[in-house]
Design a protein around this motif. Structure first.
Motif, PDB file in Angstrom:
ATOM      1  N   SER A  38     -45.003  -6.938  32.819  1.00 28.52           N
ATOM      2  CA  SER A  38     -46.432  -6.796  33.033  1.00 28.52           C
ATOM      3  C   SER A  38     -47.057  -8.070  33.583  1.00 28.52           C
ATOM      4  N   GLY A  39     -46.387  -9.201  33.458  1.00 27.28           N
ATOM      5  CA  GLY A  39     -46.910 -10.443  34.009  1.00 27.28           C
ATOM      6  C   GLY A  39     -47.906 -11.113  33.086  1.00 27.28           C
ATOM      7  N   SER A  40     -48.050 -10.612  31.874  1.00 24.82           N
ATOM      8  CA  SER A  40     -49.009 -11.212  30.966  1.00 24.82           C
ATOM      9  C   SER A  40     -48.471 -12.530  30.442  1.00 24.82           C
ATOM     10  N   SER A  41     -49.379 -13.349  29.982  1.00 22.42           N
ATOM     11  CA  SER A  41     -48.956 -14.672  29.509  1.00 22.42           C
ATOM     12  C   SER A  41     -48.116 -14.560  28.249  1.00 22.42           C
ATOM     13  N   SER A  42     -48.370 -13.537  27.414  1.00 22.57           N
ATOM     14  CA  SER A  42     -47.576 -13.408  26.197  1.00 22.57           C
ATOM     15  C   SER A  42     -46.115 -13.118  26.520  1.00 22.57           C
ATOM     16  N   SER A  43     -45.863 -12.308  27.562  1.00 24.96           N
ATOM     17  CA  SER A  43     -44.476 -12.028  27.920  1.00 24.96           C
ATOM     18  C   SER A  43     -43.807 -13.279  28.475  1.00 24.96           C
ATOM     19  N   SER A  44     -44.560 -14.064  29.243  1.00 27.44           N
ATOM     20  CA  SER A  44     -43.956 -15.275  29.799  1.00 27.44           C
ATOM     21  C   SER A  44     -43.709 -16.311  28.714  1.00 27.44           C
ATOM     22  N   ASN A  45     -44.538 -16.354  27.674  1.00 31.23           N
ATOM     23  CA  ASN A  45     -44.308 -17.286  26.569  1.00 31.23           C
ATOM     24  C   ASN A  45     -43.037 -16.924  25.812  1.00 31.23           C
ATOM     25  N   VAL A  46     -42.849 -15.650  25.554  1.00 28.11           N
ATOM     26  CA  VAL A  46     -41.648 -15.193  24.858  1.00 28.11           C
ATOM     27  C   VAL A  46     -40.432 -15.438  25.741  1.00 28.11           C
ATOM     28  N   LYS A  47     -40.553 -15.100  27.018  1.00 28.79           N
ATOM     29  CA  LYS A  47     -39.442 -15.280  27.956  1.00 28.79           C
ATOM     30  C   LYS A  47     -39.055 -16.748  28.051  1.00 28.79           C
ATOM     31  N   GLN A  48     -40.050 -17.619  28.080  1.00 26.72           N
ATOM     32  CA  GLN A  48     -39.780 -19.053  28.158  1.00 26.72           C
ATOM     33  C   GLN A  48     -39.060 -19.538  26.903  1.00 26.72           C
ATOM     34  N   ALA A  49     -39.471 -19.060  25.740  1.00 29.52           N
ATOM     35  CA  ALA A  49     -38.823 -19.467  24.489  1.00 29.52           C
ATOM     36  C   ALA A  49     -37.363 -19.011  24.466  1.00 29.52           C
ATOM     37  N   ILE A  50     -37.122 -17.785  24.918  1.00 31.37           N
ATOM     38  CA  ILE A  50     -35.749 -17.269  24.944  1.00 31.37           C
ATOM     39  C   ILE A  50     -34.911 -18.061  25.948  1.00 31.37           C
ATOM     40  N   THR A  51     -35.468 -18.311  27.126  1.00 32.15           N
ATOM     41  CA  THR A  51     -34.736 -19.043  28.164  1.00 32.15           C
ATOM     42  C   THR A  51     -34.372 -20.448  27.698  1.00 32.15           C
ATOM     43  N   GLU A  52     -35.287 -21.127  27.041  1.00 30.02           N
ATOM     44  CA  GLU A  52     -34.999 -22.471  26.540  1.00 30.02           C
ATOM     45  C   GLU A  52     -33.864 -22.450  25.518  1.00 30.02           C
ATOM     46  N   LEU A  53     -33.858 -21.440  24.662  1.00 27.54           N
ATOM     47  CA  LEU A  53     -32.782 -21.320  23.675  1.00 27.54           C
ATOM     48  C   LEU A  53     -31.448 -21.046  24.364  1.00 27.54           C
ATOM     49  N   VAL A  54     -31.456 -20.173  25.359  1.00 24.94           N
ATOM     50  CA  VAL A  54     -30.233 -19.862  26.101  1.00 24.94           C
ATOM     51  C   VAL A  54     -29.699 -21.121  26.777  1.00 24.94           C
ATOM     52  N   LYS A  55     -30.583 -21.900  27.376  1.00 27.86           N
ATOM     53  CA  LYS A  55     -30.168 -23.143  28.036  1.00 27.86           C
ATOM     54  C   LYS A  55     -29.543 -24.117  27.033  1.00 27.86           C
ATOM     55  N   GLN A  56     -30.099 -24.152  25.821  1.00 23.03           N
ATOM     56  CA  GLN A  56     -29.520 -24.999  24.770  1.00 23.03           C
ATOM     57  C   GLN A  56     -28.082 -24.581  24.484  1.00 23.03           C
ATOM     58  N   PHE A  57     -27.864 -23.266  24.379  1.00 22.62           N
ATOM     59  CA  PHE A  57     -26.528 -22.761  24.081  1.00 22.62           C
ATOM     60  C   PHE A  57     -25.559 -22.978  25.245  1.00 22.62           C
ATOM     61  N   LEU A  58     -26.075 -23.092  26.454  1.00 22.08           N
ATOM     62  CA  LEU A  58     -25.217 -23.273  27.630  1.00 22.08           C
ATOM     63  C   LEU A  58     -24.896 -24.737  27.934  1.00 22.08           C
ATOM     64  N   ARG A  59     -25.536 -25.666  27.264  1.00 22.94           N
ATOM     65  CA  ARG A  59     -25.324 -27.088  27.583  1.00 22.94           C
ATOM     66  C   ARG A  59     -23.877 -27.526  27.382  1.00 22.94           C
ATOM     67  N   ASP A  60     -23.275 -27.126  26.272  1.00 24.17           N
ATOM     68  CA  ASP A  60     -21.889 -27.546  26.014  1.00 24.17           C
ATOM     69  C   ASP A  60     -20.910 -26.972  27.042  1.00 24.17           C
ATOM     70  N   PRO A  61     -20.949 -25.661  27.320  1.00 25.34           N
ATOM     71  CA  PRO A  61     -20.036 -25.156  28.370  1.00 25.34           C
ATOM     72  C   PRO A  61     -20.307 -25.797  29.730  1.00 25.34           C
ATOM     73  N   CYS A  76     -28.298 -17.187  32.191  1.00 31.44           N
ATOM     74  CA  CYS A  76     -29.683 -17.372  31.711  1.00 31.44           C
ATOM     75  C   CYS A  76     -30.503 -16.112  31.963  1.00 31.44           C
ATOM     76  N   LYS A  77     -30.446 -15.624  33.175  1.00 36.58           N
ATOM     77  CA  LYS A  77     -31.262 -14.467  33.548  1.00 36.58           C
ATOM     78  C   LYS A  77     -30.823 -13.209  32.802  1.00 36.58           C
ATOM     79  N   LYS A  78     -29.521 -12.932  32.779  1.00 36.57           N
ATOM     80  CA  LYS A  78     -29.038 -11.712  32.139  1.00 36.57           C
ATOM     81  C   LYS A  78     -29.316 -11.715  30.639  1.00 36.57           C
ATOM     82  N   THR A  79     -29.104 -12.862  29.990  1.00 39.20           N
ATOM     83  CA  THR A  79     -29.337 -12.934  28.546  1.00 39.20           C
ATOM     84  C   THR A  79     -30.814 -12.752  28.237  1.00 39.20           C
ATOM     85  N   THR A  80     -31.672 -13.445  28.967  1.00 36.89           N
ATOM     86  CA  THR A  80     -33.108 -13.350  28.721  1.00 36.89           C
ATOM     87  C   THR A  80     -33.587 -11.920  28.932  1.00 36.89           C
TER      88      THR A  80
END
Length: 126
Positions: A38-61, A76-80
């Motif tokens: 929908s492009g709402s800010s709430s969806s982007s806030n949740v998406k950003q939080a998930i993406t940041e967590l995914v990036k954390q998990f990908l740092r070691d590999p 990153c994209k598929k997981t989010t």
């Protein structure tokens, strides 16, 4: 007296994909996004939080050179997208920061870690 300077070509900078992605986000003009959500800010806030967590998990590999730049971005994209679709089938995203923190509980983090691990196994360089 002339000083002789040896000109060496500049070294190419190799940056982690997450740094490049953040730079691209800063360069984007503010305004509506062209995504399937929908492009709402709430969806982007949740998406950003998930993406940041995914990036954390990908740092070691990433540091262990198990992933290419493309596989990092793909994971990153598929997981989010997968977490958003499974968690919010009706696209009713939490809007408050406290709600987002509650959503990102320990159980949800474990689920995301499991998804990321599966994708790392699938996309790792041989």
């Amino acid at each position: 007296m002339q000083m002789q300077m040896q000109m060496q070509p500049p070294r190419p900078r190799i940056e982690a994909p997450e740094r490049e992605m953040k730079e691209r986000e800063r360069e984007r003009p503010a305004g509506p996004t062209h995504s399937s959500h929908s492009g709402s800010s709430s969806s982007s806030n949740v998406k950003q939080a998930i993406t940041e967590l995914v990036k954390q998990f990908l740092r070691d590999p990433w540091k262990e050179k198990k992933l290419t730049r493309e596989s990092f971005k793909t994971i990153c994209k598929k997981t989010t997208d997968r977490v958003l679709m499974e968690s919010f089938p009706k696209k009713s995203f939490p809007s408050q920061k406290d709600d987002i923190k509650r959503f990102m509980s320990v159980d949800k983090r474990k689920e995301i870690k499991r998804i990321v691990s599966g994708y790392v196994e699938k996309y790792k360089t041989r």
